[in-house]
Scaffold this motif. Structure first.
Motif, PDB file in Angstrom:
ATOM      1  N   ARG A   2       0.985  -1.216  -0.022  1.00  0.00           N
ATOM      2  CA  ARG A   2      -0.005   0.231   0.069  1.00  0.00           C
ATOM      3  C   ARG A   2       0.849   1.312  -0.016  1.00  0.00           C
ATOM      4  O   ARG A   2       1.897   1.246   0.768  1.00  0.00           O
ATOM      5  CB  ARG A   2      -1.010  -0.051   1.113  1.00  0.00           C
ATOM      6  N   HIS A 191     -11.922   0.937  13.066  1.00  0.00           N
ATOM      7  CA  HIS A 191     -12.036   0.897  11.837  1.00  0.00           C
ATOM      8  C   HIS A 191     -13.482   1.344  11.264  1.00  0.00           C
ATOM      9  O   HIS A 191     -13.770   2.102  10.436  1.00  0.00           O
ATOM     10  CB  HIS A 191     -12.261  -0.647  11.133  1.00  0.00           C
ATOM     11  N   ARG A 224     -12.222  -3.403   8.725  1.00  0.00           N
ATOM     12  CA  ARG A 224     -11.121  -3.071   8.073  1.00  0.00           C
ATOM     13  C   ARG A 224     -10.735  -2.735   6.753  1.00  0.00           C
ATOM     14  O   ARG A 224     -11.626  -3.464   5.975  1.00  0.00           O
ATOM     15  CB  ARG A 224      -9.987  -4.018   8.627  1.00  0.00           C
ATOM     16  N   GLN A 225     -10.434  -1.634   6.311  1.00  0.00           N
ATOM     17  CA  GLN A 225     -10.145  -1.495   4.833  1.00  0.00           C
ATOM     18  C   GLN A 225      -8.536  -0.865   4.835  1.00  0.00           C
ATOM     19  O   GLN A 225      -7.742  -1.106   5.701  1.00  0.00           O
ATOM     20  CB  GLN A 225     -10.977  -0.219   4.512  1.00  0.00           C
ATOM     21  N   ASP A 226      -8.325  -0.767   3.563  1.00  0.00           N
ATOM     22  CA  ASP A 226      -6.720  -0.222   3.100  1.00  0.00           C
ATOM     23  C   ASP A 226      -6.733   1.279   3.544  1.00  0.00           C
ATOM     24  O   ASP A 226      -7.291   1.886   2.438  1.00  0.00           O
ATOM     25  CB  ASP A 226      -6.836  -0.624   1.828  1.00  0.00           C
ATOM     26  N   TRP A 227      -6.334   1.708   4.547  1.00  0.00           N
ATOM     27  CA  TRP A 227      -6.391   3.040   4.888  1.00  0.00           C
ATOM     28  C   TRP A 227      -5.291   3.913   4.222  1.00  0.00           C
ATOM     29  O   TRP A 227      -4.334   3.079   3.752  1.00  0.00           O
ATOM     30  CB  TRP A 227      -6.601   3.306   6.622  1.00  0.00           C
ATOM     31  N   ASP A 228      -5.619   5.342   4.294  1.00  0.00           N
ATOM     32  CA  ASP A 228      -4.578   6.111   3.666  1.00  0.00           C
ATOM     33  C   ASP A 228      -3.217   6.000   4.382  1.00  0.00           C
ATOM     34  O   ASP A 228      -2.217   5.815   3.632  1.00  0.00           O
ATOM     35  CB  ASP A 228      -5.077   7.477   3.408  1.00  0.00           C
ATOM     36  N   GLU A 230      -1.384   3.800   7.887  1.00  0.00           N
ATOM     37  CA  GLU A 230      -1.502   2.926   8.863  1.00  0.00           C
ATOM     38  C   GLU A 230      -0.073   3.013   9.705  1.00  0.00           C
ATOM     39  O   GLU A 230       0.878   2.914   9.171  1.00  0.00           O
ATOM     40  CB  GLU A 230      -1.722   1.368   8.319  1.00  0.00           C
TER      41      GLU A 230
END
Length: 245
Positions: A2, A191, A224-228, A230
Motif C-alpha cells: 500500500r 475501523h 478493516r479497509q486499506d486506509w490511507d 497505517e
C-alpha cells in the motif's frame, strides 16, 4: 504494498477515546476505588469498565436515530453508569449524588497512551491538530489538561450537535478548520470510525491499539479497509508524515 496518498493532510482530526488515551485501564482503576467505597469490591473492575463502554454506542444511537434530543456525552456517561449499577443491584438513589457524578467524570481522567503527548507535538509541527471526538468540550478540556495533550481546537460532537459516525460530525469539524474534507485526515484506532470518515470524503489514518480492550479483539475488526495511512503508534505515523515533506 500500500502506498500513502501523494498529498499530505492540511489538518488532522483525532478520535480520542482509545486512540489517544487508554480508557479501559483508566476506567477500571477509577471504578475499583468507587466500587470499594460503595461496598461492591466483589465486582471485577475491568469487566465493569467493559460493560460501561458497551453502553456507549447504544446510548448515542438513540440520539442519532432521533429518539431523544442531543445531549453531551457527560450526560450519557452518567446515565450509563446508573443503569450499570442498577443491573448489579446497587440502589443508586441511596448513593450520594456527588459521588455518582464524580464517578461518571472518571472519563475526564483518562491516561494518555505513552506515545501520545510527544507524537501530537510532532504532528502539530506539520499541520493543525484538533479533536474529532464524541466527548463534550468540558470533558476534553479537563482530560487534555490532565494528560498534557495540546490541541489547536476542541471540536467534534458538541460542535456539530451530533455523534459519530454521523456524517455531519466529520464535515463540520473539517469546515471549522477551513479545510476541504479531502484534505482533512481522521486519525483513529477504530475501523468503524474511519469507514464513516472515508464515506464523508475524509482522508484516514489507522493507529493500531491492540490493548484498547485489554488484549481482546476489537468489535469492529470486520470493518478493516486499506486506509490511507497505517501505523502501530502515533510516533510511527508522525515519522511517516515527516518523511513525506
Amino acid at each position: 504494498m500500500r502506498r500513502p496518498p501523494t498529498k499530505r493532510p492540511r489538518a488532522f482530526g483525532f478520535d480520542v477515546f482509545g486512540t489517544v488515551v487508554d480508557w479501559r485501564t483508566s476506567i477500571a482503576r477509577e471504578s475499583a476505588g468507587f466500587l470499594a467505597t460503595i461496598g461492591r469490591g466483589d465486582l471485577d473492575a475491568g469487566h465493569f469498565a467493559d460493560a460501561w463502554r458497551s453502553r456507549y454506542q447504544p446510548a448515542m444511537a438513540r440520539v442519532r436515530d432521533g429518539q431523544r434530543a442531543f445531549v453531551i456525552l457527560d450526560v450519557l456517561h452518567r446515565e450509563m453508569l446508573v443503569d450499570l449499577l442498577g443491573r448489579h443491584g446497587v440502589d443508586v438513589d441511596a448513593l450520594d449524588p456527588a459521588l455518582v457524578t464524580e464517578w461518571s467524570h472518571a472519563w475526564h481522567r483518562l491516561d494518555p497512551w505513552p506515545d501520545a503527548v510527544a507524537a501530537l507535538a510532532r504532528l502539530r509541527a506539520l499541520a493543525p491538530v484538533v479533536t474529532l471526538s464524541n466527548g463534550n468540550v468540558s470533558l476534553m478540556i479537563e482530560l487534555s489538561r490532565r494528560a498534557g495533550l495540546e490541541w489547536d481546537a476542541i471540536l467534534g460532537a458538541e460542535h456539530a450537535r451530533a455523534f459519530k459516525p454521523a456524517r455531519e460530525v466529520y464535515l463540520a469539524t473539517a469546515a471549522a478548520c477551513g479545510v476541504a474534507p479531502g484534505d482533512f485526515c481522521l486519525v483513529a484506532a477504530h475501523h468503524s470510525d474511519l469507514a464513516a470518515a472515508r464515506k464523508a470524503g475524509l482522508m484516514t489514518a489507522y493507529i493500531d491499539r491492540p490493548m484498547e480492550y485489554g488484549g481482546a479483539p476489537a468489535p469492529d475488526r470486520d470493518q478493516r479497509q486499506d486506509w490511507d495511512y497505517e501505523a502501530d503508534s502515533l510516533t510511527a505515523l508522525a515519522a511517516q508524515l515527516e518523511a513525506s515533506t
